[in-house]
Write an enzyme that holds these catalytic residues in place. Sequence first.
Site, short mmCIF file in Angstrom:
data_model
loop_
_atom_site.label_atom_id
_atom_site.label_comp_id
_atom_site.label_asym_id
_atom_site.label_seq_id
_atom_site.Cartn_x
_atom_site.Cartn_y
_atom_site.Cartn_z
N ASN A 149 -4.58 -1.95 -0.72
CA ASN A 149 -3.94 -3.19 -1.17
C ASN A 149 -4.83 -4.33 -0.68
O ASN A 149 -4.78 -4.69 0.49
CB ASN A 149 -2.52 -3.28 -0.59
CG ASN A 149 -1.86 -4.61 -0.92
OD1 ASN A 149 -2.36 -5.38 -1.74
ND2 ASN A 149 -0.72 -4.86 -0.27
N TRP A 150 -5.62 -4.85 -1.58
CA TRP A 150 -6.63 -5.84 -1.16
C TRP A 150 -6.03 -7.23 -0.93
O TRP A 150 -6.71 -8.11 -0.42
CB TRP A 150 -7.75 -5.92 -2.21
CG TRP A 150 -8.65 -4.72 -2.21
CD1 TRP A 150 -8.44 -3.51 -1.59
CD2 TRP A 150 -9.93 -4.60 -2.87
NE1 TRP A 150 -9.49 -2.67 -1.82
CE2 TRP A 150 -10.42 -3.31 -2.60
CE3 TRP A 150 -10.68 -5.47 -3.65
CZ2 TRP A 150 -11.64 -2.86 -3.09
CZ3 TRP A 150 -11.90 -5.03 -4.15
CH2 TRP A 150 -12.37 -3.74 -3.86
N LYS A 151 -4.79 -7.43 -1.39
CA LYS A 151 -4.13 -8.74 -1.22
C LYS A 151 -5.00 -9.86 -1.80
O LYS A 151 -5.71 -9.64 -2.78
CB LYS A 151 -3.78 -8.95 0.25
CG LYS A 151 -3.05 -7.73 0.84
CD LYS A 151 -2.38 -7.96 2.14
CE LYS A 151 -1.70 -6.68 2.58
NZ LYS A 151 -0.96 -6.80 3.81
N HIS A 211 6.29 -5.52 -2.67
CA HIS A 211 5.63 -5.62 -1.37
C HIS A 211 6.37 -6.63 -0.50
O HIS A 211 6.87 -7.64 -0.99
CB HIS A 211 4.17 -6.04 -1.54
CG HIS A 211 3.40 -5.91 -0.28
ND1 HIS A 211 3.41 -6.87 0.69
CD2 HIS A 211 2.65 -4.89 0.20
CE1 HIS A 211 2.67 -6.46 1.71
NE2 HIS A 211 2.20 -5.25 1.44
N GLU A 215 5.39 -8.88 1.39
CA GLU A 215 4.89 -10.27 1.30
C GLU A 215 5.45 -10.97 0.07
O GLU A 215 5.71 -12.17 0.09
CB GLU A 215 3.35 -10.27 1.31
CG GLU A 215 2.82 -9.98 2.71
CD GLU A 215 1.49 -9.25 2.74
OE1 GLU A 215 0.75 -9.27 1.76
OE2 GLU A 215 1.21 -8.63 3.80
N GLU A 234 6.94 0.82 4.18
CA GLU A 234 6.14 -0.13 4.94
C GLU A 234 7.03 -0.96 5.87
O GLU A 234 7.60 -1.97 5.43
CB GLU A 234 5.40 -1.07 3.99
CG GLU A 234 4.41 -0.37 3.09
CD GLU A 234 3.25 -1.29 2.71
OE1 GLU A 234 2.10 -0.88 2.93
OE2 GLU A 234 3.50 -2.40 2.23
N GLY A 243 -0.15 -5.65 8.88
CA GLY A 243 -1.13 -6.65 9.30
C GLY A 243 -1.02 -7.06 10.76
O GLY A 243 -1.63 -8.03 11.19
N SER A 289 -0.69 -1.13 9.01
CA SER A 289 -1.74 -0.94 10.02
C SER A 289 -2.26 0.50 10.08
O SER A 289 -2.65 0.97 11.15
CB SER A 289 -1.28 -1.41 11.40
OG SER A 289 -0.97 -2.79 11.36
N GLY A 325 -3.80 -1.99 3.81
CA GLY A 325 -4.23 -3.37 3.62
C GLY A 325 -5.58 -3.60 4.27
O GLY A 325 -6.64 -3.28 3.71
N GLY A 326 -5.56 -4.13 5.48
CA GLY A 326 -6.78 -4.53 6.19
C GLY A 326 -7.90 -3.50 6.15
O GLY A 326 -9.05 -3.83 5.82
P1 PGA Z 1 -2.02 -3.46 6.57
O1 PGA Z 1 -1.24 -3.81 5.21
O2 PGA Z 1 -2.64 -2.12 6.39
O3 PGA Z 1 -3.03 -4.56 6.72
O4 PGA Z 1 -0.99 -3.48 7.67
C1 PGA Z 1 -0.53 -2.81 4.54
C2 PGA Z 1 0.15 -3.40 3.33
O5 PGA Z 1 0.53 -4.58 3.37
O6 PGA Z 1 0.30 -2.72 2.31
#
Ligand code: PGA
Length: 256
Positions: free
Chosen positions: A13-15, A98, A100, A170, A176, A216, A237-238
């Site tokens: 998930n590149w956001k 998601h 966010e 999640e 994050g 994470s 994500g990251g």
């Molecule tokens: P993260 O994000 O791996 O940076 O914690 C995961 C996500 O939001 O899908």
Amino acid sequence: MNKQLRKTVIAGNWKMNKTPQETTQLIEEIKPLVANASCDIVVCVPYIDLHAALEATKGSNIYVGAENCHWEQNGAFTGEISAAMLSAIGVHYVIIGHSERRTYFGETDVTVNQRVRAALKEGLTVILCVGEYLEQREQGVTDELVAMQVKIALGGVSKEDLNNIIIAYEPVWAIGTGKTATAQQANEVCAVIRKTVAELYCENCANAITIQYGGSMNAKNADELLSQPDVDGGLIGGASLKAPDFAAIVAAASKS
Ligand code: PGA
């Protein structure tokens, strides 16, 4: 059916992080590193990067996904993108719900359900995100909350369409933050999700559905998380923005 027979899916998930040019570069870096993977691989990118991602992944084993979609096919929804538009350009996956989106953009369980149904109607595979806030975990309502999110999101979704759903657990406090759920915590809630699917549909449906963990996940902890019996992949994500780290997670998933 057991874990070995379920699809393991690693999705990045590149956001809101890459330009189209950077998208091409990162995919070119990832491609050779994951060419021999035995799991499914997806990169979910911002709308503006979809074309570059589709182009760069052509002929590879990497699928492309979007990070959201609107529930209407078209209309007066300034700034939105429909599921129909995504499928028209060859996108295969879409992340829906998601945290966010729920936290910063007012998405509710009801709009998540509308988006899920719209995406399925257009033949997209949905990565449906659910998860609790830290206070909710501390209050001991994680299981009920996640089960409720799953139930509402899947309202009106047929048994057949369930084949095109992946559920990502999640925990919001782990996204994050560098605070990963323990493998046991991740597995427990993934098992609750599987049980909820069994209640809503059938035991076989529950055994067949792919359930990811996200929050994470990184090159170091992926092995342990992915070896849990109810964890069938990850939403990353990251660590998905660094080719070697993403490839290490894909490698861990390939042997889990
Ligand atoms: P993260 O994000 O791996 O940076 O914690 C995961 C996500 O939001 O899908």
